[in-house]
Structures are given as C-alpha cells and as structure tokens.
Design a protein around this motif. Sequence first.
Motif, PDB file in Angstrom:
ATOM      1  N   ASN A   6       0.837  -1.189   0.000  1.00  0.00           N
ATOM      2  CA  ASN A   6       0.000   0.000   0.000  1.00  0.00           C
ATOM      3  C   ASN A   6       0.880   1.250   0.000  1.00  0.00           C
ATOM      4  OD1 ASN A   6      -2.363  -1.639   0.357  1.00  0.00           O
ATOM      5  ND2 ASN A   6      -1.929  -1.722   2.558  1.00  0.00           N
ATOM      6  N   TRP A   7       0.496   2.255  -0.772  1.00  0.00           N
ATOM      7  CA  TRP A   7       1.206   3.528  -0.745  1.00  0.00           C
ATOM      8  C   TRP A   7       1.040   4.192   0.619  1.00  0.00           C
ATOM      9  CZ3 TRP A   7       4.271   3.216  -4.572  1.00  0.00           C
ATOM     10  CH2 TRP A   7       3.869   2.811  -5.843  1.00  0.00           C
ATOM     11  N   THR A   8       2.095   4.800   1.136  1.00  0.00           N
ATOM     12  CA  THR A   8       2.031   5.462   2.436  1.00  0.00           C
ATOM     13  C   THR A   8       1.553   6.906   2.283  1.00  0.00           C
ATOM     14  OG1 THR A   8       4.300   6.296   2.366  1.00  0.00           O
ATOM     15  CG2 THR A   8       3.973   4.065   3.239  1.00  0.00           C
ATOM     16  N   PRO A   9       0.949   7.469   3.344  1.00  0.00           N
ATOM     17  CA  PRO A   9       0.530   8.880   3.278  1.00  0.00           C
ATOM     18  C   PRO A   9       1.706   9.837   3.099  1.00  0.00           C
ATOM     19  CG  PRO A   9      -0.500   7.768   5.148  1.00  0.00           C
ATOM     20  CD  PRO A   9       0.552   6.832   4.609  1.00  0.00           C
ATOM     21  N   GLU A  10       2.846   9.481   3.697  1.00  0.00           N
ATOM     22  CA  GLU A  10       4.007  10.369   3.651  1.00  0.00           C
ATOM     23  C   GLU A  10       4.801  10.236   2.358  1.00  0.00           C
ATOM     24  OE1 GLU A  10       2.921   9.094   7.742  1.00  0.00           O
ATOM     25  OE2 GLU A  10       3.504   7.993   5.914  1.00  0.00           O
ATOM     26  N   GLY A  58      -1.551   2.745   4.218  1.00  0.00           N
ATOM     27  CA  GLY A  58      -0.095   2.753   4.319  1.00  0.00           C
ATOM     28  C   GLY A  58       0.409   3.136   5.697  1.00  0.00           C
ATOM     29  N   LYS A  59      -0.484   3.279   6.679  1.00  0.00           N
ATOM     30  CA  LYS A  59      -0.094   3.586   8.055  1.00  0.00           C
ATOM     31  C   LYS A  59      -0.143   2.301   8.883  1.00  0.00           C
ATOM     32  CE  LYS A  59      -1.300   7.399  10.081  1.00  0.00           C
ATOM     33  NZ  LYS A  59      -0.066   8.216  10.052  1.00  0.00           N
ATOM     34  N   GLU A  60       0.942   1.994   9.541  1.00  0.00           N
ATOM     35  CA  GLU A  60       1.034   0.744  10.287  1.00  0.00           C
ATOM     36  C   GLU A  60      -0.090   0.592  11.305  1.00  0.00           C
ATOM     37  OE1 GLU A  60       3.465   2.800   9.616  1.00  0.00           O
ATOM     38  OE2 GLU A  60       5.357   1.756   9.146  1.00  0.00           O
ATOM     39  N   GLU A  61      -0.363   1.646  12.062  1.00  0.00           N
ATOM     40  CA  GLU A  61      -1.382   1.541  13.108  1.00  0.00           C
ATOM     41  C   GLU A  61      -2.777   1.318  12.535  1.00  0.00           C
ATOM     42  OE1 GLU A  61      -0.359   6.030  12.789  1.00  0.00           O
ATOM     43  OE2 GLU A  61       0.625   4.081  12.489  1.00  0.00           O
ATOM     44  N   HIS A  62      -3.038   1.908  11.362  1.00  0.00           N
ATOM     45  CA  HIS A  62      -4.342   1.713  10.722  1.00  0.00           C
ATOM     46  C   HIS A  62      -4.497   0.261  10.276  1.00  0.00           C
ATOM     47  CE1 HIS A  62      -8.007   2.967   8.712  1.00  0.00           C
ATOM     48  NE2 HIS A  62      -7.584   2.429   7.581  1.00  0.00           N
ATOM     49  N   ARG A  75       6.961  -3.387   6.670  1.00  0.00           N
ATOM     50  CA  ARG A  75       8.217  -2.744   6.299  1.00  0.00           C
ATOM     51  C   ARG A  75       7.947  -1.648   5.277  1.00  0.00           C
ATOM     52  NH1 ARG A  75       9.390  -8.117   5.477  1.00  0.00           N
ATOM     53  NH2 ARG A  75       9.757  -7.825   3.252  1.00  0.00           N
ATOM     54  N   ARG A  76       8.509  -0.477   5.533  1.00  0.00           N
ATOM     55  CA  ARG A  76       8.436   0.605   4.564  1.00  0.00           C
ATOM     56  C   ARG A  76       9.591   0.463   3.583  1.00  0.00           C
ATOM     57  NH1 ARG A  76       5.506   5.977   6.292  1.00  0.00           N
ATOM     58  NH2 ARG A  76       3.957   5.108   7.733  1.00  0.00           N
ATOM     59  N   TRP A  95       9.324   6.169  -4.588  1.00  0.00           N
ATOM     60  CA  TRP A  95       7.963   6.163  -4.073  1.00  0.00           C
ATOM     61  C   TRP A  95       7.867   5.163  -2.923  1.00  0.00           C
ATOM     62  CZ3 TRP A  95       4.599   5.900  -9.179  1.00  0.00           C
ATOM     63  CH2 TRP A  95       4.837   7.067  -9.923  1.00  0.00           C
ATOM     64  N   GLU A  96       7.476   5.648  -1.752  1.00  0.00           N
ATOM     65  CA  GLU A  96       7.424   4.799  -0.562  1.00  0.00           C
ATOM     66  C   GLU A  96       6.119   4.004  -0.493  1.00  0.00           C
ATOM     67  OE1 GLU A  96       8.772   5.662   3.897  1.00  0.00           O
ATOM     68  OE2 GLU A  96       6.713   6.367   3.543  1.00  0.00           O
TER      69      GLU A  96
END
Length: 283
Positions: free
Chosen positions: A156-160, A188-192, A207-208, A272-273
């Motif tokens: 998943n693409w991360t917000p950052e 893309g947020k681990e906690e979500h 892993r990012r 792209w993260e």
Amino acid sequence: MTDATEAARADVQADAAIKAKHRKMWALGDYPTLAGELIPELGTALVEACGVASGDKVLDIAAGTGNAAIPAAQAGADVVACDLTPELLEAGRRLARKHDVELEWREADAEALPFGDGEFDTVMSCVGIMFAPHHEAAAGELLRVCRPGGTVGMINWTPEGFIGQMFAAMKPYAPPPPPGAQPPPLWGKEEHVRTLLGDKVTGPEMRRQTVRVDRFDGPEAFRDYFKAVYGPTIAVYRNIAGSPDRVAELDRALADLAREHGSGSGGFAMDWEYLLVTARRSG
C-alpha cells in the motif's frame, strides 16, 4: 415499507453509485500501461514476500491487470485475480496470454467478495484494496476468504510517500468523498492496518520500502503523463475543467511535488514509498 427497509435500500443504492463511480474512474486513461512501465516489480516483490509456491490457491484482490496475480501464476500457484473494473481484467487477460500463464479473472467488489470462507491459502493485494472506500468492510473480506494459517499480504502507498502526497495535493480539487469513505493512503499507516486486521492475524510484519521511478525527464513530464493515463488524476482534472485558474494551480502543485521528491543526479528520478504487509491468518 418500514423506515428501516427504506434506509437499507437507500444504503444499497448509494453503495452501488459509489462503486459505479470507482469502476468508471479506473477505466479512464491507461492504467495497464502505467502499471507496466512504472511499478512492474511491485507485484513480484509481494509474491515473494508472501512465499507463494506451486500448488497454493491464491486470491489477488483489486488485481487490476495482474501485477501480482501473474507472477503468482508463474510461481505455479492456482490464482484468481478479481477487480471491480472489467476493462482492467480484460487487459490482464491479454497480458497473461502474452506471458503464457493461466489464471482465473473475476469481476468482484473488494467489499463483498464472491468466495467462500477460508477458500484461499494466500490473499494479497498490490496497491489495490487500499482504494476500496470502506476500509473495515474490505479488510473483513480479505480476512474472511483466507484459510486459518494462510498468508495475508499487501503493498500500500504510504501517506508520507510520493503517491500519498499526490493524493493530498489533488484533494482540494476533487469532488467531496461520499459519506463514510476513507482516504486510500491510510492503508499505508502501520497503526491503521493493525487496527483493521486486529486479532484475526498473528505475527504481522510491516516494512516501509521504496520503488524507484526514473521514466520521466522531469517534473512536468511526470505531471503530463499522470494527466493522460492515471484514472484518479484524470477524474480530478475533469472536476475542475471549467476553471482554467484551478487547472493551472493543480498543474503547478503536481509539478512542484514531483520536483520536491525528485533527484536530478544522473537524470530525474523519484523513490515512491510503500508499506509491505505480511501476516498469518489466525484461527
């Protein structure tokens, strides 16, 4: 007819309208070309992270043109690729024939999958399920169709990261989201993701990582490419087509974002993260 029945019918109609809009958006432009030119390695990375092996029964949710499904089939798995958009599935069929692999292609809503409980050894999605508007519903289906002890995997693409920031830049120019819809980059947020998967999985690993995109000559070339081929970007520009000033603002915002994330050393390139998630289905 009771008020509850009328409300339920209204909810069904509203959901159908949302899905029809999503289906139309992803059919815009040329996503098959984008996926093949910019991020072809992501699908293989996800298949390897999930440990897909010969004989495994694999479901790729929101598979698009099979960026992950085709590598899974090449690994010898029995693969079903499902997506909401028929045009992407048809492009995937052509690509599979080109690679001389066989798999099943099914039109399906990620929030209401037409598969049985625990039907698959591996359930995965490569920058796909994150675009389903109702995250809890999609996560529930992802988990439901995976057998106990099976593997769940996502990219998943991360917000950052760059794509998450691109969606943030486009948001002021886009139509308001439907009630209850959640932003795709939250996946893309681990906690979500931990909240969505909950106690239905064990040992989640997150892993990012980044994928290097060096196809473009510069920021403006990136912007013009996405305006031409990427459904969500095309849809946003159509929303503001009657306002040349806003179009110019968005043009500048996307080029500036690419410039901020790009490197000119040895040619223009961006990293792209994304978040790579793997877990075991508990139970």
